[in-house]
Motif scaffolding. Structure first.
Motif, short mmCIF file in Angstrom:
data_model
loop_
_atom_site.label_atom_id
_atom_site.label_comp_id
_atom_site.label_asym_id
_atom_site.label_seq_id
_atom_site.Cartn_x
_atom_site.Cartn_y
_atom_site.Cartn_z
N THR A 116 0.78 -1.04 0.09
CA THR A 116 0.34 0.13 -0.43
C THR A 116 0.71 1.95 0.37
OG1 THR A 116 -2.13 -1.37 1.09
CG2 THR A 116 -1.88 1.52 1.41
N ARG A 117 0.89 1.57 -0.73
CA ARG A 117 1.11 3.55 -1.12
C ARG A 117 0.51 4.50 -0.31
NH1 ARG A 117 2.67 2.61 -7.36
NH2 ARG A 117 0.81 1.62 -7.41
N VAL A 118 0.90 5.15 0.21
CA VAL A 118 0.79 5.91 1.77
C VAL A 118 0.74 7.39 0.89
CG1 VAL A 118 -0.16 7.07 3.66
CG2 VAL A 118 -0.13 4.45 3.29
N ARG A 119 -0.81 8.00 1.07
CA ARG A 119 -0.36 10.01 0.54
C ARG A 119 -0.68 10.65 1.65
NH1 ARG A 119 1.95 12.43 -0.99
NH2 ARG A 119 0.69 14.05 -2.03
N VAL A 120 -0.09 11.49 2.61
CA VAL A 120 -0.43 12.23 3.47
C VAL A 120 -1.04 13.66 2.92
CG1 VAL A 120 0.31 13.32 6.28
CG2 VAL A 120 0.47 10.38 5.71
N LEU A 121 -1.74 13.73 3.06
CA LEU A 121 -2.55 15.70 2.35
C LEU A 121 -2.54 16.36 3.50
CD1 LEU A 121 -4.84 13.99 0.22
CD2 LEU A 121 -2.29 14.94 -0.20
N ARG A 122 -2.30 17.21 3.12
CA ARG A 122 -2.50 18.65 4.21
C ARG A 122 -3.96 19.23 3.63
NH1 ARG A 122 2.21 19.81 1.89
NH2 ARG A 122 0.60 21.99 0.59
N PRO A 123 -4.84 19.14 4.65
CA PRO A 123 -6.41 20.16 4.22
C PRO A 123 -6.44 20.72 3.07
CG PRO A 123 -6.17 19.87 6.60
CD PRO A 123 -4.88 20.27 5.95
N GLY A 124 -6.74 20.50 2.24
CA GLY A 124 -7.35 21.73 0.12
C GLY A 124 -6.67 20.68 -0.71
N GLU A 125 -5.82 19.70 0.38
CA GLU A 125 -3.98 19.76 -1.10
C GLU A 125 -5.42 18.28 -1.61
OE1 GLU A 125 -0.14 17.55 -1.60
OE2 GLU A 125 -0.92 17.45 1.13
N SER A 126 -4.49 18.13 -3.21
CA SER A 126 -4.98 17.31 -3.72
C SER A 126 -4.52 15.90 -4.11
CB SER A 126 -5.34 17.98 -5.05
OG SER A 126 -6.47 18.29 -4.91
N CYS A 127 -4.93 15.12 -4.92
CA CYS A 127 -3.65 14.06 -5.35
C CYS A 127 -4.77 13.15 -6.42
CB CYS A 127 -3.45 12.92 -4.45
SG CYS A 127 -4.79 11.83 -3.27
N ALA A 128 -3.91 12.18 -7.48
CA ALA A 128 -4.15 11.54 -8.51
C ALA A 128 -4.38 10.42 -8.28
CB ALA A 128 -4.18 12.26 -9.87
N ILE A 129 -4.80 9.52 -8.44
CA ILE A 129 -4.87 8.19 -8.58
C ILE A 129 -4.92 7.30 -9.42
CG2 ILE A 129 -5.76 5.49 -7.20
CD1 ILE A 129 -5.01 7.86 -5.59
N THR A 130 -3.90 6.66 -10.35
CA THR A 130 -3.95 6.37 -11.45
C THR A 130 -3.76 4.86 -11.44
OG1 THR A 130 -2.22 7.62 -12.53
CG2 THR A 130 -1.87 5.80 -13.77
N ARG A 131 -4.32 3.85 -11.61
CA ARG A 131 -4.03 2.56 -11.75
C ARG A 131 -2.93 1.01 -12.02
NH1 ARG A 131 -10.24 -0.47 -12.92
NH2 ARG A 131 -8.89 -1.94 -11.21
N SER A 132 -3.14 0.81 -11.34
CA SER A 132 -1.63 -0.24 -11.73
C SER A 132 -1.50 -0.89 -13.11
CB SER A 132 -1.06 -1.12 -10.54
OG SER A 132 -0.39 -0.20 -9.46
#
Length: 262
Positions: A246-262
């Motif tokens: 599992t790869r973890v992204r710790v975001l700050r409030p208001g921050e975004s991330c994009a998830i790309t399927r393997s």
């Protein structure tokens, strides 16, 4: 926007603090447990900006009746006329609070499904208190939601560990609670270690910690600062040891991330 992989993303998420997450998948926009103001009773927003949504969501997903997850003042602020997906038994309370807006309610019991745009939304179990409050007569089952569009996403709501977690995966993304809004956690919650076990059971490729580090009772950030910000990074550490896939992204409030399927 923080990209998490190459190619076109299957989903994009923005964490607005606490359990409020904006999810875009297959052209469909979903918002979870919206808490869009800076004060709720004795709680204050201690980190991150007041949420500014990019537009009207197609649907709002409410996990349970607690006021920090089903906040009627926030629901009244929403633009547009989104579908309100709520646990079975919640519509009566929503009707009393929102009047005609409750006509947009869709109640889901565990295992039941609705479709929003191009995303299939299924209510899944959650081990959490079913009451509105300690002395409330209003009860409705707590749920999480499994979203199936281009990505397979689990919004856990608020929950402890439960046996059926292993049946949720494999997942592209888990939005998983790792703490709370106070210095202690009672039954029906995940701390960083239990949250790491949850993503291991659910076989999540990616995980974003939520339900921590946003709202805090006045003065508690001075009394127990170790329970406010650290749970996100502690979850990442625990998940690295317990669920190395599992790869973890710790975001700050208001921050975004994009998830790309393997």
């Amino acid at each position: 926007m923080t990209e998490t992989g190459a190619g076109d993303p299957a989903a994009r998420v923005t964490w607005h603090g606490h359990s409020t997450v904006w999810i875009e998948d297959s052209g469909t926009r979903l918002l979870t447990d919206p808490l869009l103001r800076d004060r709720l009773a004795h709680l204050r927003r201690r980190r991150g900006p007041t949420p500014q949504l990019p537009g009207a969501p197609d649907a709002v997903l409410v996990s349970h009746l607690h006021a920090d997850h089903l906040d009627f003042a926030s629901l009244r602020r929403l633009p547009g006329d989104p579908t309100l997906v709520v646990p079975a038994g919640a519509a009566r309370l929503v009707r009393r609070a929102l009047g005609a807006a409750s006509d947009r309610c869709v109640e889901l019991a565990v295992g039941e499904t609705t479709t929003v745009g191009r995303v299939r939304v299924t209510a899944v179990p959650a081990a959490h208190d079913t009451r509105r409050g300690p002395w409330s007569r209003h009860h409705a089952g707590a749920v999480g939601y499994l979203l199936q569009g281009a990505a397979r996403t689990w919004f856990a709501g608020d929950t402890g560990l439960f046996d059926e977690m292993g049946k949720l995966g494999p997942l592209d993304l888990a939005l998983v609670p790792v703490a709370g809004w106070g210095p202690t956690l009672g039954p029906g919650h995940l701390d960083p270690a239990r949250a790491a076990e949850a993503v291991r059971r659910a076989a999540a490729a990616w995980a974003v910690p939520i339900h921590y580090g946003t709202f805090w009772p006045v003065g508690f950030d001075r009394v127990r600062p170790d329970r406010f910000l650290p749970p996100g990074e502690e979850f990442a550490r625990q998940a690295g040891a317990l669920s190395p896939g599992t790869r973890v992204r710790v975001l700050r409030p208001g921050e975004s991330c994009a998830i790309t399927r393997s």
